[in-house]
Design an enzyme around this catalytic site. Structure first.
Site, PDB file in Angstrom:
ATOM      1  N   HIS A 167       1.938 -20.613  48.438  1.00  0.00           N
ATOM      2  CA  HIS A 167       2.894 -19.497  48.335  1.00  0.00           C
ATOM      3  C   HIS A 167       3.455 -19.419  46.915  1.00  0.00           C
ATOM      4  CE1 HIS A 167       6.333 -16.982  49.864  1.00  0.00           C
ATOM      5  NE2 HIS A 167       6.916 -17.527  48.805  1.00  0.00           N
ATOM      6  N   GLU A 168       3.830 -20.560  46.358  1.00  0.00           N
ATOM      7  CA  GLU A 168       4.392 -20.569  45.004  1.00  0.00           C
ATOM      8  C   GLU A 168       3.339 -20.218  43.958  1.00  0.00           C
ATOM      9  OE1 GLU A 168       7.510 -20.570  44.635  1.00  0.00           O
ATOM     10  OE2 GLU A 168       7.739 -20.936  46.779  1.00  0.00           O
ATOM     11  N   HIS A 171       2.962 -16.598  43.246  1.00  0.00           N
ATOM     12  CA  HIS A 171       3.913 -16.052  42.275  1.00  0.00           C
ATOM     13  C   HIS A 171       3.430 -16.304  40.848  1.00  0.00           C
ATOM     14  CE1 HIS A 171       6.789 -14.877  45.251  1.00  0.00           C
ATOM     15  NE2 HIS A 171       7.069 -16.100  45.647  1.00  0.00           N
ATOM     16  N   GLU A 240       7.878 -11.570  48.875  1.00  0.00           N
ATOM     17  CA  GLU A 240       7.714 -12.737  49.728  1.00  0.00           C
ATOM     18  C   GLU A 240       6.637 -12.500  50.782  1.00  0.00           C
ATOM     19  OE1 GLU A 240       9.072 -15.633  49.005  1.00  0.00           O
ATOM     20  OE2 GLU A 240       9.853 -14.555  47.273  1.00  0.00           O
TER      21      GLU A 240
END
Length: 631
Positions: A167-168, A171, A240
């Site tokens: 998930h990070e 980004h 998100e």
């Protein structure tokens, strides 16, 4: 949504942030002017006096907010992601750590970096935070840092930790980090009114209006917190959902990410952060760090249901009851579930042809969505295939420099010019050590070369600034020396130079210039000519024309063989392309290299390196399983 469209959306979000910031500043200025008008009794003054007071006060506010935002952004930009992690009490996890939990974390981060085709970021742990959370920070992928809380390290099993880290990384890949840093700077500027007001409040003197103005600024500054949270919610929430979707693409499974979200919902600590500065990074976090009126994340249950439509919210209550008796232990779950690091698998033959379609490669840029094999498993097997002694040297501060320079010389270990370039900057001892590394790495499989360079990068970027400058100069000299490095070495050296430069200067070595159409066409033609000559010289012109037709159809740009060193002129124009234009460029490169419908492992790795140079991260495409290799 593909990578190129996501890049466009990030630019739109940046423009949206500017608009929101301007609206917030104008609103705050109007509110301050109105309050000052009534508190200072300006209604009894002349129109000229009122106008002068209002203009002066407005200019003061705009300058104060603007300068505060600018300098805060500059400090965050120059400090890199590590500064943000350290400001929250983060502790660096060394590359050669032997602590089992930290080693597991570093392995997961390194696997994800290889899987996503991005530089390995610095890794931090927030030791005083028991909630399950994480964030990625930095101005460019080259100065990125990933931080996880102690709670995440303790409570999550390996699959769940992978989901959070993936998930990070989304980004990082999608360019959200730069937007996050700018958002932190903008919000600090708005909140800075309260800081200025607090200073003015303590200035004493007879008939001195400054304390009264200071009180007004403090009130309005905290009103700015309202606008700050509103801006965060407007900019952050949809990202998100996209990051969750990207994490599933990277790991090819939802169980890990869903499991992490359920533990946030089922444990009393949740995703809470205790640090007073957590408000600054609330829009960066994996989970909602604390409750407020304007949430920067979608509701937890909605995020879970989006990933798992069968989810029943009642499960969270059941998990809470079960975990009250015994809290989950991630390492123990690894043992029970048999979650172990990916093991080494046979690497594909170096020259085995693999079928390739441009549209498939383009679809892989910025993702890890490969139907037949989970990219994180492939990346893990690549990491496991690097010889342990080589991996140890890549992670050791005293051994990393000769290793990296040796990697650049590996195809020609006896190159005297390269030895002289290194010796002139670091001395004969380092040059000799680099030569020994070159000989040792000459037989390294092509699939391992780029990952090894990326694994060495975080160690290299923490060397003293003076040494980093010397390394930059050395790598640049090697890249520009015609006849010493072939195209593979040239591109790898250029990539290392660019990443190290971005880490030091927080900007690309060739800037963000937007080139004219003629310059772009010529740059693409030069790149395609070099790639065509490297693949199959007998078919070079046909491959060149086929690739050019993808980018500049109908343009009569004649084919002429050019040496790799002339690529120095193409990167500014090509890296400055917009997302859709880069999409066509990548398709053209695939067409050139795979003109006959296949590419070798060595050509695939060359393509990955060139894509990384223009900020189009491409995951590993060469599967390690022999049965996946076309005969």
């Amino acid at each position: 949504m593909n990578f190129f469209q996501r890049q466009q959306d990030v630019r739109k979000s940046s423009r949206r942030l500017v608009v929101l910031f301007v609206v917030a500043v104008i609103t705050l200025v109007v509110v301050v002017d109105l309050i000052a008008f009534f508190l200072l009794g300006l209604s009894e003054q002349s129109a000229a006096t009122i106008m002068n007071m209002m203009i002066g006060l407005s200019l003061f506010l705009v300058v104060a907010i603007g300068l505060t935002s600018f300098f805060r952004t500059l400090v965050l930009k120059n400090g890199g992601g590590g500064r943000v992690a350290q400001s929250l009490g983060g502790m660096l996890v060394e590359e050669n750590t032997t602590d089992p939990r930290l080693r597991r974390l570093r392995n997961v981060v390194e696997e994800m970096a290889i899987a996503s085709g991005t530089p390995v970021p610095e890794v931090y742990v927030l030791p005083n935070e028991q909630g399950i959370n994480a964030f990625a920070a930095g101005f460019t992928p080259a100065d990125a840092a990933v931080a996880v809380t102690h709670g995440a390290l303790e409570r999550l099993n390996r699959d769940e930790l992978q989901g959070v880290i993936a998930h990070e990384f989304s980004h990082v890949v999608n360019g959200d980090m730069r937007l996050n840093i700018r958002l932190m700077g903008v919000l600090f500027g708005i909140l800075g009114l309260a800081v200025v007001g607090r200073i003015l409040l303590h200035i004493r003197g007879e008939k001195n209006p400054l304390p009264l103005i200071g009180l007004v600024l403090m009130i309005v500054g905290y009103i700015g917190v309202f606008f700050g949270r509103l801006i965060k919610a407007a900019v952050s929430r949809q990202r998100e959902y996209l990051a969750d979707a990207s994490a599933v693409q990277y790991t090819r499974q939802t169980e890990g990410l869903v499991g992490a979200l359920k533990k946030i919902g089922g444990l009393p600590e949740g995703a809470k952060l205790r640090n007073k500065r957590s408000e600054d990074v609330s829009h960066m976090l994996f989970g909602e760090g604390f409750a407020n009126w304007f949430a920067t994340h979608p509701p937890l249950e909605r995020r879970i249901r989006t990933l798992d439509p069968t989810f029943d919210p009642a499960q969270l209550a059941q998990l809470t009851t079960a975990w009250q008796a015994q809290a989950p232990n991630g390492m123990h779950e690894d043992e029970v579930l048999g979650l172990t690091p990916p093991t080494e698998r046979p690497l594909p033959p170096r020259n085995a042809p693999m079928p390739v379609r441009p549209e498939d490669v383009v679809a892989s840029v910025g993702t890890a969505a490969v139907p037949r094999s989970a990219e994180h498993q492939r990346a893990g097997s690549i990491l496991a295939a690097i010889p342990a002694p080589v991996l140890d040297r890549a992670r050791h501060p005293d051994a990393v420099l000769p290793l990296v320079l040796g990697l650049l010389m590996a195809r020609d270990p006896q190159a005297r010019t390269a030895h002289q370039i290194i010796a002139s900057r670091f001395g004969a001892a380092v040059a000799n050590a680099a030569g020994q590394e070159a000989q040792a790495l000459a037989s390294l499989h092509p699939v391992l070369r780029l990952p090894l360079a990326e694994l060495a990068f975080p160690v290299l970027r923490r060397r003293p600034r003076q040494e980093q400058d010397a390394v930059l100069a050395c790598i640049h000299a090697l890249a520009q020396t015609d006849g010493v490095l072939d195209l593979h070495e040239y591109c790898l050296s250029r990539l290392l130079h660019r990443e190290l430069y971005e880490s030091v200067h927080r900007t690309s070595p060739w800037g963000r210039r937007r080139a004219g159409r003629q310059a772009i066409n010529q740059a693409a033609a030069t790149l395609f000519a070099v790639l065509a000559e490297t693949g199959r010289p007998g078919q070079a012109e046909d491959a060149y024309r086929a690739g050019l037709a993808q980018v500049v159809p109908g343009q009569p740009l004649p084919f002429a063989p050019v040496p790799p060193v002339l690529l120095e002129n193409v990167w500014p124009a090509l890296d400055g392309l917009d997302g859709p234009e880069k999409q066509y460029l990548v398709a053209g490169m695939v067409t050139v290299i795979g003109h006959d419908g296949v590419m070798t492992v060595s050509e695939i790795e060359l393509l990955r390196t060139v894509c990384a140079l223009i900020h189009c991260p491409l995951p590993p495409l060469a599967d390690a399983r022999p049965e996946q290799v076309a005969s």
